[in-house]
Design a protein around this motif. Structure first.
Motif, short mmCIF file in Angstrom:
data_model
loop_
_atom_site.label_atom_id
_atom_site.label_comp_id
_atom_site.label_asym_id
_atom_site.label_seq_id
_atom_site.Cartn_x
_atom_site.Cartn_y
_atom_site.Cartn_z
N PHE A 112 -18.07 75.86 6.85
CA PHE A 112 -17.02 76.76 7.35
C PHE A 112 -17.59 77.95 8.11
N SER A 113 -18.81 78.38 7.74
CA SER A 113 -19.46 79.45 8.50
C SER A 113 -19.80 78.96 9.90
N LEU A 114 -20.23 77.70 10.00
CA LEU A 114 -20.54 77.13 11.32
C LEU A 114 -19.29 77.06 12.19
N ILE A 115 -18.15 76.71 11.57
CA ILE A 115 -16.91 76.64 12.35
C ILE A 115 -16.60 78.02 12.93
N ARG A 116 -16.75 79.05 12.06
CA ARG A 116 -16.47 80.41 12.51
C ARG A 116 -17.44 80.82 13.62
N LEU A 117 -18.74 80.56 13.41
CA LEU A 117 -19.73 80.95 14.42
C LEU A 117 -19.59 80.11 15.68
N GLY A 118 -19.22 78.85 15.51
CA GLY A 118 -19.01 77.99 16.68
C GLY A 118 -17.99 78.59 17.63
N HIS A 119 -16.89 79.11 17.04
CA HIS A 119 -15.86 79.78 17.86
C HIS A 119 -16.43 81.04 18.50
N GLU A 120 -17.10 81.86 17.70
CA GLU A 120 -17.58 83.16 18.19
C GLU A 120 -18.66 83.01 19.25
N LEU A 121 -19.48 81.97 19.12
CA LEU A 121 -20.61 81.80 20.04
C LEU A 121 -20.34 80.76 21.13
N ASN A 122 -19.11 80.24 21.17
CA ASN A 122 -18.77 79.15 22.10
C ASN A 122 -19.73 77.98 21.97
N ARG A 123 -20.00 77.58 20.71
CA ARG A 123 -20.91 76.45 20.48
C ARG A 123 -20.20 75.37 19.65
N LEU A 124 -18.88 75.24 19.86
CA LEU A 124 -18.12 74.27 19.06
C LEU A 124 -18.60 72.84 19.27
N GLY A 125 -19.01 72.55 20.49
CA GLY A 125 -19.49 71.19 20.78
C GLY A 125 -20.62 70.79 19.85
N GLU A 126 -21.46 71.76 19.50
CA GLU A 126 -22.62 71.45 18.65
C GLU A 126 -22.23 71.16 17.21
N ILE A 127 -21.09 71.71 16.77
CA ILE A 127 -20.77 71.53 15.34
C ILE A 127 -19.91 70.29 15.09
N ILE A 128 -19.34 69.71 16.16
CA ILE A 128 -18.49 68.52 15.99
C ILE A 128 -19.21 67.41 15.20
N PRO A 129 -20.48 67.09 15.54
CA PRO A 129 -21.15 66.01 14.78
C PRO A 129 -21.29 66.33 13.28
N HIS A 130 -21.47 67.63 12.95
CA HIS A 130 -21.62 68.00 11.54
C HIS A 130 -20.31 67.79 10.78
N LEU A 131 -19.20 68.09 11.45
CA LEU A 131 -17.89 67.89 10.81
C LEU A 131 -17.64 66.39 10.64
N GLU A 132 -18.02 65.61 11.64
CA GLU A 132 -17.84 64.15 11.54
C GLU A 132 -18.68 63.58 10.40
N ASN A 133 -19.92 64.07 10.27
CA ASN A 133 -20.79 63.63 9.16
C ASN A 133 -20.14 63.91 7.82
N TYR A 134 -19.58 65.12 7.70
CA TYR A 134 -18.97 65.50 6.43
C TYR A 134 -17.82 64.55 6.11
N LEU A 135 -17.01 64.24 7.11
CA LEU A 135 -15.83 63.40 6.88
C LEU A 135 -16.19 61.96 6.54
N GLU A 136 -17.40 61.54 6.91
CA GLU A 136 -17.84 60.21 6.48
C GLU A 136 -18.06 60.19 4.97
N ILE A 137 -18.47 61.35 4.42
CA ILE A 137 -18.71 61.44 2.97
C ILE A 137 -17.39 61.66 2.23
N ASP A 138 -16.57 62.55 2.77
CA ASP A 138 -15.32 62.94 2.09
C ASP A 138 -14.15 62.91 3.07
N PRO A 139 -13.65 61.69 3.37
CA PRO A 139 -12.63 61.56 4.43
C PRO A 139 -11.30 62.22 4.09
#
Length: 187
Positions: A112-139
């Protein structure tokens, strides 16, 4: 009493007192645990938490770094990351959270910190894979999927976002935020 048993008892007592909000007692037992047997990261993580609750971020960072030296973990990384974020070092914090998630994809603090920083730093593209990885574990974790949809919208991938929202609504038809975002995409 053997050193290891001593250590375990002191660490447990530290955790109990921390849980009850008795910071001085917690600190006392964590310090005993640090002194009782060999070198373990846990009491330092405990002392870091005590320091955070007291608002002493410098001390907290020192304790997280000590824990990290003994045994690098996603907890110490995300702890240091939170303090860096508080202090405005957003780029460094982003890197630390990515490293934490590399060690443990289910670290919600880092995620969730990455999501917040992704917005603030305009780096959302970089965090998409991490969110997808998480959802593979806990869909079933809708808040992560909803955040992923938001990131995809910001990245201009509206079709992919719509798919994620449909998955949420299939499981939880009353999810109003997902409904609204889907309507915005479709309009």
């Amino acid at each position: 009493m053997s050193g290891h048993l001593d250590y375990e008892i002191n660490k447990e007592l530290g955790e109990c007192y921390l849980f009850m909000g008795e910071l001085d007692k917690a600190e006392e037992y964590y310090k005993k645990a640090v002194g009782s047997n060999g070198v373990h990261p846990d009491p330092y993580l405990g002392l870091a938490t005590v320091a955070v609750q007291r608002g002493d971020l410098n001390d907290a960072e020192i304790m997280y770094r000590k824990a990290h030296k003994i045994e690098p973990s996603d907890k110490s990384l995300s702890g240091i990351g939170l303090i860096r974020m508080e202090n405005g070092d957003k780029e460094e914090a982003f890197t630390l959270f990515v490293e934490a998630i590399g060690m443990n994809p289910e670290n919600m603090v880092a995620l969730f910190s990455l999501i917040r920083l992704g917005h603030e730093l305009n780096r959302l593209g970089e965090i998409i894979p991490h969110l997808e990885n998480y959802l593979e574990i806990d869909p079933a974790k809708h808040e992560v999927r909803y955040s992923l949809a938001g990131c995809l919208v910001c990245a201009g991938q509206t079709e992919a976002a719509a798919k994620q929202l449909e998955i949420i609504l299939e499981k939880d038809p009353e999810h109003n935020a997902a409904k609204e975002m889907l309507e915005q995409i479709r309009s």
